[in-house]
Scaffold this motif. Sequence first.
Motif, PDB file in Angstrom:
ATOM      1  N   ILE A 373      80.515 -18.609  28.892  1.00 58.62           N
ATOM      2  CA  ILE A 373      80.442 -17.569  27.871  1.00 58.62           C
ATOM      3  C   ILE A 373      79.113 -17.569  27.569  1.00 58.62           C
ATOM      4  N   LEU A 374      78.408 -18.512  27.337  1.00 57.22           N
ATOM      5  CA  LEU A 374      77.119 -18.807  26.869  1.00 57.22           C
ATOM      6  C   LEU A 374      75.919 -18.396  28.054  1.00 57.22           C
ATOM      7  N   GLY A 375      76.161 -18.928  29.026  1.00 61.67           N
ATOM      8  CA  GLY A 375      75.573 -18.567  30.444  1.00 61.67           C
ATOM      9  C   GLY A 375      75.497 -17.346  30.654  1.00 61.67           C
ATOM     10  N   PHE A 376      76.611 -16.504  30.690  1.00 58.69           N
ATOM     11  CA  PHE A 376      76.866 -15.094  31.159  1.00 58.69           C
ATOM     12  C   PHE A 376      76.058 -14.358  30.018  1.00 58.69           C
ATOM     13  N   VAL A 377      76.321 -14.519  28.816  1.00 63.73           N
ATOM     14  CA  VAL A 377      75.474 -13.529  27.724  1.00 63.73           C
ATOM     15  C   VAL A 377      74.117 -13.745  27.841  1.00 63.73           C
ATOM     16  N   TRP A 378      73.757 -15.101  27.910  1.00 69.06           N
ATOM     17  CA  TRP A 378      72.305 -15.328  28.160  1.00 69.06           C
ATOM     18  C   TRP A 378      71.500 -14.625  29.364  1.00 69.06           C
ATOM     19  N   LEU A 379      72.115 -14.714  30.376  1.00 65.09           N
ATOM     20  CA  LEU A 379      71.424 -14.140  31.517  1.00 65.09           C
ATOM     21  C   LEU A 379      71.601 -12.720  31.664  1.00 65.09           C
ATOM     22  N   LYS A 380      72.899 -12.198  31.135  1.00 67.35           N
ATOM     23  CA  LYS A 380      72.851 -10.705  30.795  1.00 67.35           C
ATOM     24  C   LYS A 380      72.042 -10.048  29.858  1.00 67.35           C
ATOM     25  N   LEU A 381      71.423 -10.869  29.128  1.00 66.68           N
ATOM     26  CA  LEU A 381      70.588 -10.328  28.051  1.00 66.68           C
ATOM     27  C   LEU A 381      69.129 -10.737  28.605  1.00 66.68           C
ATOM     28  N   PHE A 382      68.820 -11.975  29.195  1.00 65.34           N
ATOM     29  CA  PHE A 382      67.643 -12.080  29.593  1.00 65.34           C
ATOM     30  C   PHE A 382      67.322 -12.392  31.035  1.00 65.34           C
ATOM     31  N   GLY A 383      68.431 -12.275  32.004  1.00 63.27           N
ATOM     32  CA  GLY A 383      68.204 -12.823  33.194  1.00 63.27           C
ATOM     33  C   GLY A 383      67.967 -11.669  34.166  1.00 63.27           C
ATOM     34  N   ALA A 384      67.313 -10.648  33.842  1.00 66.11           N
ATOM     35  CA  ALA A 384      67.169  -9.225  34.782  1.00 66.11           C
ATOM     36  C   ALA A 384      66.044  -9.621  35.819  1.00 66.11           C
ATOM     37  N   PRO A 385      65.851  -9.655  36.862  1.00 65.13           N
ATOM     38  CA  PRO A 385      64.690  -9.766  37.885  1.00 65.13           C
ATOM     39  C   PRO A 385      63.494  -9.037  37.418  1.00 65.13           C
ATOM     40  N   ALA A 386      62.241  -9.673  37.900  1.00 65.41           N
ATOM     41  CA  ALA A 386      61.019  -8.582  37.661  1.00 65.41           C
ATOM     42  C   ALA A 386      61.087  -7.485  38.191  1.00 65.41           C
ATOM     43  N   GLU A 387      60.468  -6.223  38.082  1.00 68.13           N
ATOM     44  CA  GLU A 387      60.430  -5.097  38.674  1.00 68.13           C
ATOM     45  C   GLU A 387      59.695  -5.245  39.915  1.00 68.13           C
ATOM     46  N   GLY A 388      60.345  -4.602  41.129  1.00 62.55           N
ATOM     47  CA  GLY A 388      59.763  -4.658  42.210  1.00 62.55           C
ATOM     48  C   GLY A 388      60.514  -5.683  43.142  1.00 62.55           C
ATOM     49  N   ASP A 389      61.482  -6.190  42.579  1.00 58.43           N
ATOM     50  CA  ASP A 389      62.133  -7.599  43.254  1.00 58.43           C
ATOM     51  C   ASP A 389      62.846  -6.528  44.729  1.00 58.43           C
TER      52      ASP A 389
END
Length: 410
Positions: A373-389
Motif C-alpha cells: 500500500i505504501l509503495g503504491f500510494v508513494w509512486l502514484k503521488l510522486f512516481g510520474a515519469p518526466a515529460e518527454g519520456d
Amino acid sequence: MRIEKRLSNTFKAFAASGKAGGTVLILCTILSLMVANSPWGAPYLAFWQINLAGLSVELWINDALMAIFFLLIGLELQRELNNGELSDLRNALLPIIAAAGGVAVPALIHFTLNGGTHTQPGMGIPMATDIAFALGVLALLGSRVPASLKIFLTALAVMDDLAAIIVIAVFYTAELKVGYLVGALGMFVALFLMNRRLKVLALWPYLLGGAVMWFLMLMSGVHATIAGVLLAFTIPYSHTQDDHASPAHRMEHVLHTPVAFLILPIFALANTGIVIGAGWAGELMSSNSLGIIAGLVAGKPVGIFLFTFAAVTLGVCRLPLDLAWRHVIGAGLLGGIGFTMSIFITNLAFVGEAEIINASKMAILTASLAAGILGFVWLKLFGAPAEGDLDPDTMDFDDGTTDTGPARAA
C-alpha cells in the motif's frame, strides 16, 4: 546520440504473468485465511499434513513443487546475467548494491531485536522481495512510472532471491549428509559439462538429471529446492535476446504460467492457513514479529535507498536518467513485500514450532500488505515519469563514453 533499446518479449511476458499471478496469489491467501478460521479449519489444516510416500502434502509442495519455482528464478537470473540488466557490470552494480542494502538492513534490524534468543534464526525472513507481488503493484501503476523502474526492481528482486537462496543453503541445513551432497553436486557438474562440452540442446536429459539431483539434494539435508536453481544454470542459454531456439528460453516461457497460476497459488493455500486467535495483536508485538515487520516495512526502503545513494554519491554507479530518488524510495517500499520467500524461510527457520511459524506468517502478511500500500500510494503521488519520456515498451541509452545508462522510458 541516443540508441533505443526495446524491452525483451521475455521480460514483458514475465511482468505480465507476475501481475495476473499476484492477483491469484492474493485471492488464494484470502481463501486460505477464511477457511482456516472457519468451522472447516481443522480438517483443512490436517489435509496438508497427510503423509504421502514419506512426506506430508505440505512438504511435497514446499520441497518439490517449489523446486520448479526456484528453477524459474534461476532461469530469470541467468537471463538477467546474459542479456538483461545484470549483463553489463556498469548497469548491474546499481541493483546489486541496492539489493545488498535491502538484505543487510532488514536482517540487522531483526537481529538487533532477537539476537541471542530462540527466534534469532528468523533474521533471514525479512531479507527477500516477492517479485510477483512487487511487479504486480507496478503493473497497476502502468505508465505512471518509468519502465526502467520495473527493470531496476526486477533485477533487485532477483538478486534478493539469490541472496535468500544462499542463506537457505548455508544457514538452514539441519543435518548434512556429505555423500548425498557430493552426488548432487556431481550430477550438477555432469549436466553442466553436457551443456558446455557435448553441446546437448534437448531438454529431457537436463530434466531427468535435474530430478535425480533434486532427490540427492533432498536426502543430503540441504533444502531440495536448491536443485532447481542449480539445474537452471546447466540448461543451454543463448546470448541472443528472445532466441526461441534456446532451451532455457523455451523452459522459462513454458514455466511462467504454471508457476504463476498453479504452483504459487497452491503454495499460498498450503502455507497461509493462519489461525487468527484472540491474542493475534499481542503476537505482532513480540520481538520476532516486530523484527519481521520493521525489517520489511522500514529496513527494506532504508537499506535500498542508503546503499544506492552512497554508491551514486561515491561515483561507483549512476541512476538511469529517467529515475529520480523518489523512484528509488518507491522501489524500496515495494521491496518490503516479502510474502513467498519470507514464508518459505519461516518454515525452515522454525521447524516444529507451530505457534512461532503462525505468528511469523501473520507478521509477514501484515508487513507485505503495508509495504504494498505504501509503495503504491508513494509512486502514484510522486512516481510520474518526466515529460518527454518514450513509449513504455522502449528504453533509451546514451551513446557517449561516460553515459551508458537508460535515458528515457515511460
